[in-house]
Each structure stands twice: as structure tokens, then as C-alpha cells.
Design an enzyme around this catalytic site. Structure first.
Site, PDB file in Angstrom:
ATOM      1  N   LYS A 149      47.307  26.002  36.766  1.00 41.08           N
ATOM      2  CA  LYS A 149      46.332  25.426  37.688  1.00 41.08           C
ATOM      3  C   LYS A 149      45.553  26.560  38.344  1.00 41.08           C
ATOM      4  O   LYS A 149      46.153  27.566  38.751  1.00 41.08           O
ATOM      5  CB  LYS A 149      47.045  24.590  38.752  1.00 41.08           C
ATOM      6  CG  LYS A 149      47.848  23.429  38.166  1.00 41.08           C
ATOM      7  CD  LYS A 149      46.941  22.360  37.587  1.00 41.08           C
ATOM      8  CE  LYS A 149      47.755  21.187  37.060  1.00 41.08           C
ATOM      9  NZ  LYS A 149      46.879  20.080  36.586  1.00 41.08           N
ATOM     10  N   HIS A 171      46.348  13.667  28.121  1.00 50.68           N
ATOM     11  CA  HIS A 171      46.900  14.041  29.424  1.00 50.68           C
ATOM     12  C   HIS A 171      48.261  13.379  29.599  1.00 50.68           C
ATOM     13  O   HIS A 171      48.445  12.226  29.216  1.00 50.68           O
ATOM     14  CB  HIS A 171      45.954  13.550  30.532  1.00 50.68           C
ATOM     15  CG  HIS A 171      46.525  13.664  31.913  1.00 50.68           C
ATOM     16  ND1 HIS A 171      46.804  12.568  32.709  1.00 50.68           N
ATOM     17  CD2 HIS A 171      46.873  14.751  32.638  1.00 50.68           C
ATOM     18  CE1 HIS A 171      47.280  12.974  33.875  1.00 50.68           C
ATOM     19  NE2 HIS A 171      47.338  14.293  33.862  1.00 50.68           N
ATOM     20  N   GLU A 229      41.512  13.103  31.856  1.00 51.36           N
ATOM     21  CA  GLU A 229      42.525  12.363  32.610  1.00 51.36           C
ATOM     22  C   GLU A 229      41.890  11.457  33.657  1.00 51.36           C
ATOM     23  O   GLU A 229      42.493  10.485  34.071  1.00 51.36           O
ATOM     24  CB  GLU A 229      43.542  13.306  33.246  1.00 51.36           C
ATOM     25  CG  GLU A 229      43.044  14.097  34.424  1.00 51.36           C
ATOM     26  CD  GLU A 229      44.091  15.087  34.945  1.00 51.36           C
ATOM     27  OE1 GLU A 229      44.281  16.125  34.289  1.00 51.36           O
ATOM     28  OE2 GLU A 229      44.699  14.830  35.989  1.00 51.36           O
ATOM     29  N   ASP A 267      43.315  24.954  34.347  1.00 53.43           N
ATOM     30  CA  ASP A 267      42.958  23.601  34.783  1.00 53.43           C
ATOM     31  C   ASP A 267      42.491  23.676  36.238  1.00 53.43           C
ATOM     32  O   ASP A 267      43.249  24.072  37.110  1.00 53.43           O
ATOM     33  CB  ASP A 267      44.197  22.703  34.661  1.00 53.43           C
ATOM     34  CG  ASP A 267      43.936  21.252  35.030  1.00 53.43           C
ATOM     35  OD1 ASP A 267      42.817  20.932  35.477  1.00 53.43           O
ATOM     36  OD2 ASP A 267      44.866  20.433  34.872  1.00 53.43           O
ATOM     37  N   GLU A 319      40.037  23.197  31.870  1.00 52.39           N
ATOM     38  CA  GLU A 319      40.218  21.744  31.987  1.00 52.39           C
ATOM     39  C   GLU A 319      39.654  21.250  33.318  1.00 52.39           C
ATOM     40  O   GLU A 319      39.816  21.909  34.346  1.00 52.39           O
ATOM     41  CB  GLU A 319      41.715  21.442  31.908  1.00 52.39           C
ATOM     42  CG  GLU A 319      42.080  19.981  32.037  1.00 52.39           C
ATOM     43  CD  GLU A 319      43.567  19.755  31.751  1.00 52.39           C
ATOM     44  OE1 GLU A 319      44.159  20.546  30.973  1.00 52.39           O
ATOM     45  OE2 GLU A 319      44.133  18.799  32.319  1.00 52.39           O
ATOM     46  N   ASP A 323      43.852   9.419  28.996  1.00 41.94           N
ATOM     47  CA  ASP A 323      45.000   9.115  29.844  1.00 41.94           C
ATOM     48  C   ASP A 323      45.427   7.668  29.580  1.00 41.94           C
ATOM     49  O   ASP A 323      44.620   6.739  29.697  1.00 41.94           O
ATOM     50  CB  ASP A 323      44.597   9.303  31.313  1.00 41.94           C
ATOM     51  CG  ASP A 323      45.751   9.069  32.269  1.00 41.94           C
ATOM     52  OD1 ASP A 323      46.137  10.028  32.961  1.00 41.94           O
ATOM     53  OD2 ASP A 323      46.255   7.929  32.342  1.00 41.94           O
TER      54      ASP A 323
END
Lengths: 451, 451
Positions: A224, A355, A305, A252, A278, A328
Site C-alpha cells: 500500500k 480483487h 475493486e 496500491d 493499483e 470484485d
């Protein structure tokens, strides 16, 4: 003959915010939750147990009751329906539930009423799998091209993919199905882990978890990013040190950037040799993602997602705006919409890397990826499905990941039944966990007041 | 000093489906409804009455309770807030309410939680207007460019419109404000009527209502289309016969077509000399609208009542996909997001013709159009705001339309306070209207059973 006799809707919340599991630049304190739907019937499953369907959608805490309320209103319409008739026409069940124009106004096809529709239809698919005695991926993979296309929601897609093209795509993949199922039985479907890289974890924990991931056989690690560039550089440095130059690193940003900022920030991290960035910006911004893709190549752009329906995915593909499709299974309205997106992705040659994580998403997307390989795209090349190792213990048929690959699901249904004890403990707010926590909080407040 | 002391959230539904008011190709039986939010304070308004804010979002019936539940959770966060501090930083209030990442997951920025946010923020804007003793359009028009831009949500827009550009746009329109307000006082803001053209009306009723609209001074008429081409040709023929060749005719398909079908059907109606085709396909399909625009020119493309946020409008404008921006004051998250869209439209030179009708939308969009003319676009040229003559009697300060123009709102607030008696009668399901209707339905069922 079996009919749906009653429904149960549960608001189940797990206190993941206590450990910073799931923390990222946008979502700092999620309590992973499920709006959980049970469709009870008066029938009996192949194994002699009462026949029922179990489905869910995933949320991050507050508002899960809102989704549950919407799911209740949608699921109530299924009471009295004949289960065999439903299973024989799952496209019809989907159209029946989406034909309420008054509820449609609240989306359309997005937000709470689409999340709740996903939960209800996921339960209906689980029920259909249990009735047939097949895991859901197999139920769909065994369909003829025409049957599978009849399940898919192709409305609004015909400028990109016609029904005839969809049938052709599926027909072209019919011959190798048995061989691909055998491959999946032997080696499973490749996955990557996000468990190492949550933003709230310390450097030491990040380093340890990256090493553990390698030791478990993972070839891909995702971090992240997006809160602070200096932190991101330090964390990417740690990750690269641990995983070495040959393994794959993804990042992400969870939607925190504007378009130009996304390009600058991502390029600043380019020296770490990234496979993808992402969710660089708003998930609604098709044209923004296209600009970012042009601005950060050869780093790929991944999103999905929060991509709320097939019409958005159609545009992402038409605009050449994404390199990896991260659909998702709790946000798209179940397999009816997912199959449409798999078909679009096959036509546009975009790899689908679903996801997962949260609650129950891994359990569902394993079916999606298996289906994609067996019947739609016919390849695992360049594909890797997300895996996050949280909360699987609450499911009766949890996904099994070995050597960085999902094992082929074998039990009937969609793998989304939760243990009744887990529901009883984490039902919000009256489950035993939440009652005890609230009592402890009240006692501590009283103590503080007394001192 | 005044603080918000309590909130009231009401699920109010009007039985419009009984008369086919509001019927179109997608929405055949809407019961026009409002998720209605009241913010009570311990303060006193300029006129000596208790200071409160009244806001709403519009839905078409079922699911209005879901929106109300979400609105309650959002509005509860405002209890205890200082009203003067809120009014001085309405951008801050908006960011406070949108900063809950758990609730954000349910959109983000779309669907139920965005509709409910609109209702809550609309009430906050009404409160700010009443505190200042100004109608909301005036409250905003009196702001400096910097203040107005601080109110606007510009997140995710900077690739299309920077803060500095926005300030420049507003500064360029500062000098003529007083003259434009005087123009509005003299002639109002032009509107068109949809009341004639609902799909469920008979040919005779259509003919009569078109004639009445002309008699009332309307220059624009809009018809619902898309269910049956032969019917559409017959109805357009009737409308053109009545309104003649010089008045303006628009059509509205309410999302029923795929892209190619939209182009064919619209071109089949081109002989009727149409200004625009409204909502030809999925409201999410930016690229589809761009293709339709290319395929039906010189007929214009209009959309926006289901365009769920500013990021979507940004793309519609970047892609050159719409000729008329029909933003909705109950679907965008209040004036904070609307001002951002007005600024985008001014930059891209797209006329804003807000969607209205339903419950309370006309009351709100009159403020939006006045603000756009006075402070943002600076022109009424090529603009016409929707007006539908239903349900205004339930408001304490209803919009006034004379000679096909909205009169300038003069009372403090956002014109969205409903009569308490209306709320008491149409509150669902326990209001007097609904209790009596359910009792009558039960009695009639009993009678049928006895016979």
C-alpha cells in the site's frame, strides 16, 4: 421440488481495525464486514443436509446495516420461488431482481443496492451449486456457450461485445476444458499476497512478512502506498531488499491521487521495478486512468475493486485504460455480471486478476479465476489473483492456498457459508463479541468517570 | 450562538403511480418520494422563528427507507455542531461528512450513501441560508471567487480544472452580477415542461396538455420515448401538430437503449426536428454517449439526472459526450458538488439545464440556475431548466413559474421545507394517507374473500 421458504439477513462485523489489518491510504480503520444472506428451502441437498444458499457482500464496517436492509428487501422477493426453476434460469432470477424500477433509481446498478443485489445473487448461485452438487465454477464451466451467455448480463454492452461474439469466444475455448481442469487440479491458480504490505504495519513487521511470503512460495508482493512519498520509498526499498530483483512488486494507492499527481508519484517509485499501480485515482475516472496509463508505462495500471458495474469495465477496456482487470465478486452483481466482464476482458485481451481479501472475497474469486481459465480466457498467462490471509477460519469451506496458488474448490456451492458460531459471535451489534466489547468500553468509561 | 440539537429523518412518499404521472420507458410506476432531513437548532432565525434546516433527496418509492437510514447515520454526526461555524465553512462540513472511509466503501460517492449525503447537505445549506437571511442562490452568489471555490469539491478534477482556473472563471464574471440579478428579477429563468409528455398518458391527454403548455407560454416541450417506435412517431406527430414548427421539441428515453439502438431510434425521430435526446443509454456510459452524439448530430445529447458525481461529469465534458448538462440537485452531493460541476461546464462551455420534477427538485434547481447565471456562466443563452408541475403544494416556499420562467427565490434558505401536515399525511407507512389506503386495501380483500 424445493421452494425458498425463508431468508435470513445478517450484519456481521469483524474488528480488524484493532490490528491495522487492511489499512491503506484511504481506508485507515476498516472493520471487515459482511452483509450475509441465507436462503432457506424445504429441500434436501445431495449430501442429505437441508438445502440452503449462503451469500455475502463485503463492506468495511459502518453502513453494513444499510446494505443488509437493502438485501432484505431484495431477497424477500425470492420467498416461494421454486429452486429448480431458479437454477435452470439464473439469468431470469437476476433480471427479476433488477426489474424493480423504484429500487433501480437508487443506483442505477451501483452503490448500496448493487452491493446488496450481489449478496442476494451470490446466495442464489451458492444454492444453485448445492442443488447441482457442484462447485459454482464447475456449474458454469459445464454450461454450453449459449447457456453461459444467457446467464450473463450483456445489457448496454452490444457496442463492444455482441451476443454472437460472446458465444464465439466461448466456443473457441470448449475443446481444451478437460485438460485445463486437470492442470488446475495439479497446480491450482496462481495468487499473490497483500498481507505483508498494509500501510499501518511497522517497517519491522513489513520486513518479516515479506520474508514469510517468500518462504511460503510467493512470487508477487503488493504494498500500500500514497500517504507519504518518503515512507513509500523506504517501504519499497525494504520490500525489494527482501524479495530480491527477480520477484514481482506491485503498489496500491487506494484512490488517493488526482491524475497528474498519480503520474508523478508512480514515476517516483518506478526505480523499484513495479508491475502495476493499483487504484491510482477515483475508480470512476476511466479517462483519468487512460491518461495515467500513458504517463507511467511500462508500469501497468490496475483497477476494479470499486468499479461498480460492467458498463464501467466496458469503457475501461474501450479506452485502453487498464492493464489488469481487478473485478470484485461482492461489488459486481454476482456471476451474472462477472461473466459479462470476463467475456469483455477476453475480447479486449485484458488479464483478469480479481480483487480479494476482506471477508469471503477470496472464497468467491477462486471460483471466478478457475472459471475464467477453464471456459473463457483459457489461459493463466500474466494472471495472478489476490489472496489475503484473514478471516478464512469463519467459513465452512475456506479457500486453500498452497505454494502461492489457490486449490481447485471441490465442495458444492460458492464456498461462502459461514460457521453459525462465527455469525453468532460477530453479528452487529448484538453478537457476543460486540456485546462484550461494548460492556468493557462502558465499564472503562465508568472507571474513568469515577477516577 | 446556535447548535444543532436534534435531527428528524422522514420517509415521505406520494402515490403518483396511481395517475401515471412520471411514467417513462424505464420507470412505469414511480411513487415520488423524499428522504427528508430536518436539522433542529437552539437558535432563532432572522424572522424570529426557531432556526432549522430542511433538506431532501428524491427517490421513486421503494428503497426510500434505505436512503433515510443512511441519511440518519450521516446527519447524526452533525448533532452538537455550531451553526455559525458550519455556515462559515460549508466546504469543511462536506469534507467532514465524506471523510468516513467505512461509509465511503458503500459508494464511493455514488448510490444510496451519496443520495443521502445530498439530503443532509441540502438541509445544511438551507440552514446556512436561513442563518444568513438569504436564499441559497444569493448566499453563494455573494461569495468571493475564493470563498465559492473553497465550497466546491474539486477533488479528482485537477486534470480538467485547477483551483486557479476556477477562481479566474469566477473573477471574470464578477462585474456583471448586479445587472444579471436585475434581469432575473425582471424576467426570471426560462424553463420547459415535461408535464405533457409522460408515457402513460393517452393521445388525447397528450394533445390537451401540449395545447395547455403553449397557452401558458412554454416554448419547449419534452416527450418520453423508447417503449415503441410506432407510438413515439405518433406522439411526436401529435406534439408537433399542436406546438407548430417553431417551438422546441425534446425527447427522453430514460436509458432504455444500447448505443447502436439509440442512434437508430433517435435518427428515426429526427424528422420531428428535435433539440435533444435525453438519457439515450446507461447513465454511466460516457464513451457510449460520445458515440451517440456523433451518430445523431445535429440532434444534441443530454444527460445528467443519474450522473452520480462530478468525476463522471468531468469525463462527459472531456470526451465531448454531452451537449446539455442535466445535473440533479438530489443526486449530486449538494451545492458543494454542484458548484464544481457548474465550473467544469463553464470551462468546457456546456450549457447547464438541470433535471427537475419529482419532489422538491424544482425548488432546488431554481437556485442552481440562478447561481449559474449570476456568478458562474453569466448567461442564459441556450439554457432552459426543467419544470414539472407536481407536488409543489407540499412546500412552504414553492417555486413560482410565470410565463415559462422560474421567478427569483426571495425567502431565506433552499426552498425545501415541507408543510408539517404533508409530512404527517404521506409519511410511509404510518402517515394518514398510507394507513387509510392500506386499510381500504385490506377491507377490499376481505370483501373479495367473502364474495
Amino acid at each position: 421440488m424445493a421452494r425458498i421458504t425463508s431468508i435470513e439477513i445478517e450484519d456481521v462485523r469483524f474488528p480488524t481495525s484493532l490490528t491495522a489489518d487492511g489499512s491503506d491510504a484511504m481506508n485507515k480503520d476498516g472493520d471487515y464486514s459482511a452483509a450475509y444472506v441465507v436462503l432457506r428451502t424445504d429441500g434436501v441437498a445431495a449430501d442429505g443436509s437441508p438445502l440452503a444458499g449462503f451469500g455475502l457482500t463485503f463492506t468495511t464496517g459502518r453502513g453494513n446495516d444499510i446494505v443488509a436492509l437493502a438485501a432484505r428487501q431484495q431477497a424477500e422477493q425470492l420467498i416461494g420461488q421454486d429452486v429448480e426453476e431458479m437454477a435452470a434460469d439464473m439469468g431470469g432470477v437476476y433480471r427479476f431482481l433488477t426489474s424493480d424500477a423504484q429500487m433501480r433509481w437508487l443506483g442505477p446498478e451501483k452503490g448500496v443496492v448493487h452491493l446488496s443485489l450481489s449478496a442476494v445473487m451470490n446466495a442464489a448461485w451458492d444454492l444453485a451449486g448445492r442443488l447441482a452438487g457442484k462447485p459454482v465454477w464447475r456449474l458454469l464451466a459445464d454450461m454450453t456457450p449459449e447457456q453461459l451467455v444467457d446467464v450473463a448480463d450483456l445489457r448496454y454492452l452490444s457496442d463492444a461485445l455482441t451476443r454472437d461474439e460472446a458465444i464465439e469466444l466461448l466456443r473457441a475455448k470448449e475443446s481444451g476444458k478437460a485438460a485445463r481442469i486437470a492442470e488446475l487440479e495439479a497446480t491450482g491458480y496462481p495468487c499473490y499476497t497483500t498481507s505483508a504490505g498494509w500501510l499501518g504495519y511497522s517497517d519491522e513487521k513489513l520486513r518479516r512478512l515479506c520474508q514469510e511470503a517468500i518462504d511460503e512460495g510467493y512470487n508477487h508482493i503488493k504494498l500500500k502506498v500514497g500517504a507519504n512519498l518518503a515512507d513509500d520509498i523506504r517501504r519499497c526499498t525494504i520490500a525489494r531488499e527482501v524479495i530480491g530483483p527477480d520477484r514481482v512488486l506491485m503498489i496500491d494507492a487506494n484512490q488517493v491521487w488526482d491524475v497528474d499527481q498519480a503520474i508523478e508519484w508512480t514515476n517516483a517509485l518506478a526505480p523499484f521495478d513495479l508491475l502495476w499501480i493499483e487504484e491510482p485515482t477515483s475508480p470512476d475516472d476511466v479517462l483519468g486512468h487512460a491518461a495515467i496509463k500513458r504517463g507511467v508505462a511500462p508500469i501497468g495500471v490496475a483497477t476494479g475493486e470499486h468499479c461498480h458495474n460492467r458498463v464501467m469495465f466496458k469503457q475501461f477496456m474501450q479506452a485502453g485504460a487498464l492493464d489488469f482487470c481487478q473485478l470484485d465478486a461482492g461489488r459486481l452483481a454476482s456471476l451474472n455480471e462477472i461473466v459479462a466482464v470476463l467475456l469483455l476482458a477476453a475480447k479486449f485481451d485484458v488479464p483478469v486478476c480479481p480483487h480479494a481479501g476482506g471477508v469471503g472475497l477470496c472464497e468467491m474469486v477462486q471460483h471466478v479465476s478457475m472459471l475464467d481459465f477453464v471456459a473463457v480466457s483459457g489461459t493463466r498467462e500474466g494472471r495472478v489473483t489476490e489472496f489475503v490471509d484473514h478471516l478464512h477460519e469463519h467459513f465452512t469451506d475456506p479457500c486453500i492456498v498452497t505454494n502461492a496458488a489457490y486449490s481447485l474448490p471441490r465442495l458444492p456451492g460458492y464456498s461462502t457459508q459461514m460457521h453459525p458460531a462465527s455469525v453468532a459471535e460477530y453479528r452487529f451489534p448484538e453478537g457476543s463479541y460486540w456485546r462484550e466489547r461494548h460492556a468493557a468500553a462502558a465499564a472503562s468509561a465508568n472507571l474513568a468517570a469515577a477516577v
